[in-house]
Design an enzyme around this catalytic site. Sequence first.
Site: not given
Length: 577
Positions: A25, A98, A199, A256, A328-329
């Site tokens: 997918d 997370d 986060d 974070e 990822h950021d």
Amino acid sequence: MKKKWWHDKVAYQIYPKSFLDTNGDGIGDLRGIISKLDYLKDLGIDIIWLSPIYQSPFVDQGYDISDYYKIAEEFGTMDEFDELLAEAKKRNMYVLMDLVVNHCSDKHEWFQKALEDPYGKYAGYFHFVKGRDGKAPSNYRSYFGGSAWEPVPGTDLYYLHMFAKEQPDLNWENPKLREEIYKMINWWLDKGLAGFRIDAIINIKKDLSFPSFEPDGPDGLASCVKMVEEVEGVGEYFEDIKRNTFAKYDAFTVAEVFNMKDDELAEFIGDNGHFSSMFDFSAHTMAQGESGWYNSRKPSFKKWRDTIFASQMRLQEVGHAANIIENHDEPRGVSRFLPDHAQNEAGKKMLATTSILLYGIPFIYQGQEIGMTNCWRSDISEYDDISTKDQYREALAAGCSKEQALEYCYENSRDNARTPLQWSGASEAGFTDGTPWLSVNPNYKEINVEEQEQRKDSVLSYYKALIALKKSPEYKETFTYGRFVPDYEEKEGVFAFHRISADAAGNGAELMEAAKGGKQDILVAANYGTEACTLDLDGRTGKVLLSNVGEEKTRSEEIRTEGTITLQSCESAVVML
């Protein structure tokens, strides 16, 4: 320092949507992660952190959670998640998820009920605030641009969202809300999670008077960061979370945290700190522009090195921070931090050496171990990231051309790290049999796992050797608890530091003398310059434990240095003095 089970571990961040798709997918899934556990174990990974896999509309790639107790069907089922936990445990690996509790999705049941009754119980789970003079309660700009306030339909109220408008902030002043969150955290820990990456947690404390600030941009708004920086008392929340959840399970937590006050470091990650660890973003924040990506500049080598050195010296006095090159950021670290002449495999190995062996817990981001790079896009429509689209608009508004704005996106976009992991040179990088949700980086034919697994001199092979050295019984204690002492700072282009036995005491000079007296002293040295350089070892000899030159495995006992060591451009060496 109290020794903890996580201090000597190496962590690996998985961005599930881009890791490996097994059902065609175009979206990575839990089955793909399970299938690659042996790959991660062979790399030397102990802890796996999964970016959000909860049910979500994916406005902000899963950081907008609509149900904290469900796995998004795009990723799989709860049974598959339980299988992942069991398979990881068989391999002595730990799994983190997370924890996103500053905000949730506007599709979450709590928020939907709040909209139905804007003055009822669930409205109290959020910040529903009356407007002022027919306008928003204050002039905060959200992290993603635009006002941080959104009107509540049919009322004169507004709700606060420090991120996207689809991500309403939760009201931590409400004890009922806190009770719900603690219940949820403990539910996951009871399942067998080892802990959480937490986060945007610094944002949970709000000044409920919501004062406006002097505008810092032409839009008349002020960054919501201003309120975060000025409000007091967030530590009380952190202690409450820890007491009611993490401490009961000896859970590993990595926060974070931006905007932390300088004198709060020990409170955050000391022996009895709020969290086990926190990411060191010092090098990353240095690269950000004051007004946006359009005025960000690649930092000089010296500034970057000195920033890391200063951070290391500060952190080692307090606790174990989490060291990253990318996540990822952030854009890919090799594209951001390596000079142009080092944009090659030797440079990528060199960057790994000066990161993995720092004091603290290394976090490797998926694809970092093969040296994945930023990905050029020819049009803004090719990007998915909400923040990138906002920064593109900001650049155009500031007078940049389309070409310039795209260049800034290439240098800074979060999508650089979110392109699918490059498993092979086959179609779509071996990530999927279908159409990937985000197009793969075209350089996958040259940079991929399959090709690098066949070469002893590849970046992947070097990461394996580097991690094995860090964990080797002979040097593990020094690489885990040994003091960090910078060296050769006057040498242009040189990034060098010592890791000296933890039982040595004193300042930098005293530690160096102690090392000469028999303490274990490991020199990590790298030449980021364009010319060869020779380092004087102050009359000492040494054994080269690892070099990024030639076949990547620990060098034999015979390779020694006598009084000096010469490093060619882009060469690094780990030397037992």
